[in-house]
Write a protein that holds these residues in place. Structure first.
Motif, PDB file in Angstrom:
ATOM      1  N   GLN A 220      10.078  -4.729  -4.623  1.00 39.82           N
ATOM      2  CA  GLN A 220      10.353  -5.857  -3.730  1.00 39.82           C
ATOM      3  C   GLN A 220      11.706  -5.741  -3.042  1.00 39.82           C
ATOM      4  OE1 GLN A 220       9.872  -9.191  -6.326  1.00 39.82           O
ATOM      5  NE2 GLN A 220       7.620  -9.032  -6.370  1.00 39.82           N
ATOM      6  N   ASP A 225       6.969  -2.514  -0.593  1.00 44.27           N
ATOM      7  CA  ASP A 225       6.804  -3.914  -0.191  1.00 44.27           C
ATOM      8  C   ASP A 225       7.953  -4.377   0.699  1.00 44.27           C
ATOM      9  OD1 ASP A 225       4.492  -3.972  -1.653  1.00 44.27           O
ATOM     10  OD2 ASP A 225       5.413  -4.871  -3.425  1.00 44.27           O
ATOM     11  N   ASN A 229       7.655  -5.615   4.634  1.00 43.39           N
ATOM     12  CA  ASN A 229       8.153  -6.936   5.044  1.00 43.39           C
ATOM     13  C   ASN A 229       9.183  -6.809   6.166  1.00 43.39           C
ATOM     14  OD1 ASN A 229       6.533  -8.297   3.211  1.00 43.39           O
ATOM     15  ND2 ASN A 229       8.060  -8.210   1.581  1.00 43.39           N
ATOM     16  N   SER A 233       8.717  -8.187  10.016  1.00 40.37           N
ATOM     17  CA  SER A 233       9.703  -9.123  10.575  1.00 40.37           C
ATOM     18  C   SER A 233      10.285  -8.594  11.886  1.00 40.37           C
ATOM     19  CB  SER A 233      10.840  -9.357   9.568  1.00 40.37           C
ATOM     20  OG  SER A 233      10.344  -9.915   8.370  1.00 40.37           O
TER      21      SER A 233
END
Length: 601
Positions: A220, A225, A229, A233
């Motif tokens: 994360q 991941d 992300n 974005s």
């Protein structure tokens, strides 16, 4: 209204009509060219913008691929570190436990679990036809059979037989093997990483394992991941990114029941999400991308959005061992290609493309309007120049026609005087003088009559004017124009007057420099097929060289002595080019001949 004025008016009206038609045709042609250019520009621009979009998607895919591959290497190294930690824990456990599994107590395992900072420890015993967990800190693990665990079961057997695993996937160390993170068979909600150690000193495999909490935190923050992300974005048009496992995608997405648990090693996609699912088309395009090794694309309406799905085959030799594993492949082969699926909101893309298109289209429209305005002024300037030329030609034409009719009126006016002279010579019986006088008189009348019989009045007027000039300059000027008919339009004959006039004037100037017996010029015109020919011949003081013949129609070139512009023949050549005409020059026996040919109408 006099005949002279009538001819002039007819000439000018014919030219105005013809010029208006030409301007209209030129404008239509220019408008068609600009319109066709705009259509081509629209198609090229649209294709260019779509190509730019595809290149942008490909660029994003390349960035994602490189980032993911680097992240996967980091994740693999992180997993290997955890595997090494599990091996160290297993070695420590072996030194603290009895060599026979029957002598190991659960309390010993629990103490070692807490001491070694692992989640659980299991001990696996080999039987005749199975490998069974007989001791474990997690009671749900006890008595689980490994025979149905596929590749894992094969790895355990290799570890028992050879103390090493050579399956080509997972982490293999001396006396140790660890598979990738996987869901526990007795707990579908928790993901663990197991380590398996066996060196032959015990009758069981020692298997310490830990959950994926720390690994998830790593993913994360710095793993795949996080990369996905960040990309989503950074690019608002992107809706979803998925790493598809082509080996298992079709079997697990379409064929498997929705509630059936799928082990991570056989999962249909190994990173990202898969919410914009369109199973039949996705399977077809994934298979095509794998087969052709080329990007495939389709558009569809999914989840109330008009989206574009791009399937990009990514070839790599650095994939995690588990990716590409086919559960139905008896050879346990791994694929060297996975599919990067990028979902974009095509409505946003179309909006962006339309904005760019209308911006560029506005520029094209402005440029087109500018072209029309420029074309208008160019045509207007050309028309003014042509008006000036036509006006000058009309003035010459009018003057020469007036001169012709003036001669005719003069002949009629003098007719009585001439009759009186003839009567006097007859009465005085001076027949020799009478013959000479009437011969000259009839010759002048016949020359005028010959000219009048030329059906093209502009040419007739020109010949008459030049005949008068020749008489004044004592030049023998002969002409031969059989019945031609009205062969030319008014605007074309205006230019013919300029061309023929230039050639005749040049001939008069040339012979005027020679001896009196060489003061002669002849011209004739005739029709052959669909072309009108005009030929003029006169003597010259010397023959032209080949170089002079090659340059004679160049602007500024002249063979004359004194102040001469050298523009006459160049202008004639330029006018002929406008009508697809031709002009040739030949010199022979101290004579020069110019011949013009021009299409009729």
């Amino acid at each position: 209204m006099s005949r002279t004025k009538l001819c002039t008016i007819q000439h000018e009206m014919g030219f105005i009509v013809e010029r208006g038609s030409k301007v209209f045709i030129y404008t239509i042609v220019a408008a068609l060219i600009i319109s066709i250019n705009n259509v081509f520009f629209y198609v090229i621009l649209k294709n260019s913008l779509e190509s730019n979009h595809q290149r942008e998607v490909a660029s994003i895919a390349t960035q994602i691929k490189e980032s993911i591959e680097q992240s996967r290497i980091g994740a693999t190294l992180y997993e290997d570190m955890i595997g090494e930690k599990l091996r160290s824990a297993a070695i420590a456990a072996e030194s603290a436990l009895p060599s026979r599994i029957i002598d190991v107590s659960n309390s010993q395992l629990e103490s070692l679990r807490d001491l070694l900072l692992v989640d659980h420890i299991s001990l696996m015993k080999r039987t005749t036809d199975n490998i069974i967990i007989q001791k474990a800190t997690d009671p749900k693990e006890i008595n689980l059979e490994a025979k149905t665990w596929g590749l894992w079961y094969k790895a355990f057997n290799q570890l028992f037989d050879n103390h090493n695993v050579t399956k080509g996937w997972g982490q293999s160390l001396p006396n140790f093997w660890s598979g990738p993170y996987e869901v526990a068979s007795n707990d579908k909600k928790t993901i663990y990483k197991w380590g398996y150690y066996y060196d032959g000193k015990t009758d069981y495999i020692i298997s310490p394992y830990v959950n994926d909490e720390k690994f998830r935190v790593y993913q994360q923050t710095t793993g795949i991941d996080a990369i996905i992300n960040n990309v989503l974005s950074a690019y608002p048009t992107l809706n979803e990114i998925t790493g598809i496992n082509p080996a298992t995608f079709e079997k697990t997405i379409k064929a498997a029941p929705k509630d059936k648990h799928i082990e991570l090693v056989y999962r249909p996609y190994f990173f990202g999400t898969y919410t914009y699912n369109n199973e039949d088309q996705d399977i077809a395009y994934v298979n095509e991308a794998v087969k052709t090794k080329k990007t495939t694309v389709y558009r569809a309406d999914i989840k109330d959005k008009h989206i574009e799905k791009t399937f990009i085959p990514i070839s790599t030799d650095r994939m995690s061992d588990a990716i590409g594993l086919d559960p139905n492949d008896g050879n346990d082969r791994f694929q060297d290609t996975y599919i990067l699926c990028i979902v974009t909101d095509y409505k946003l893309i179309e909006s962006k493309l339309q904005k760019q298109f209308f911006t560029l289209l506005s520029i094209v429209i402005i440029v087109s309007i500018g072209c029309f305005i420029l074309l208008f002024f160019v045509i207007r300037r050309l028309n003014r120049s042509k008006d000036k030329v036509i006006q000058q030609t009309s003035e010459i034409y009018t003057e020469e026609v007036n001169q012709m009719f003036l001669n005719i009126r003069g002949q009629r006016h003098d007719f009585l005087n001439q009759v009186n002279v003839i009567y006097g010579l007859v009465k005085m019986k001076k027949f020799d003088q009478l013959q000479s006088y009437t011969h000259n008189l009839i010759g002048e009348i016949e020359s005028v009559n010959d000219i009048i019989q030329i059906d093209q009045p502009e040419i007739a007027a020109l010949i008459q004017a030049k005949l008068v000039t020749a008489i004044q300059r004592k030049i023998q000027f002969t002409h031969d124009f059989p019945s031609l008919g009205h062969i030319m339009t008014s605007s074309k004959t205006a230019d013919l007057v300029r061309m023929f006039g230039n050639l005749i004037d040049n001939a008069f100037e040339e012979v005027h420099t020679l001896e009196p017996e060489e003061h002669w010029v002849s011209c004739k015109g005739w029709i052959d097929g669909n072309r009108f020919y005009f030929l003029i011949t006169n003597p010259i003081n010397r023959s032209l060289t080949s170089t002079e013949q090659a340059q004679i129609f160049n602007s500024g070139f002249t063979t004359k002595v004194g102040m001469h512009s050298g523009l006459g023949l160049a202008i004639t050549q330029s006018l002929l080019n406008n009508y697809k005409g031709e002009i040739t020059v030949e010199t022979e026996n101290h004579t020069i001949t110019f011949q013009i040919s021009i299409p009729i109408n």
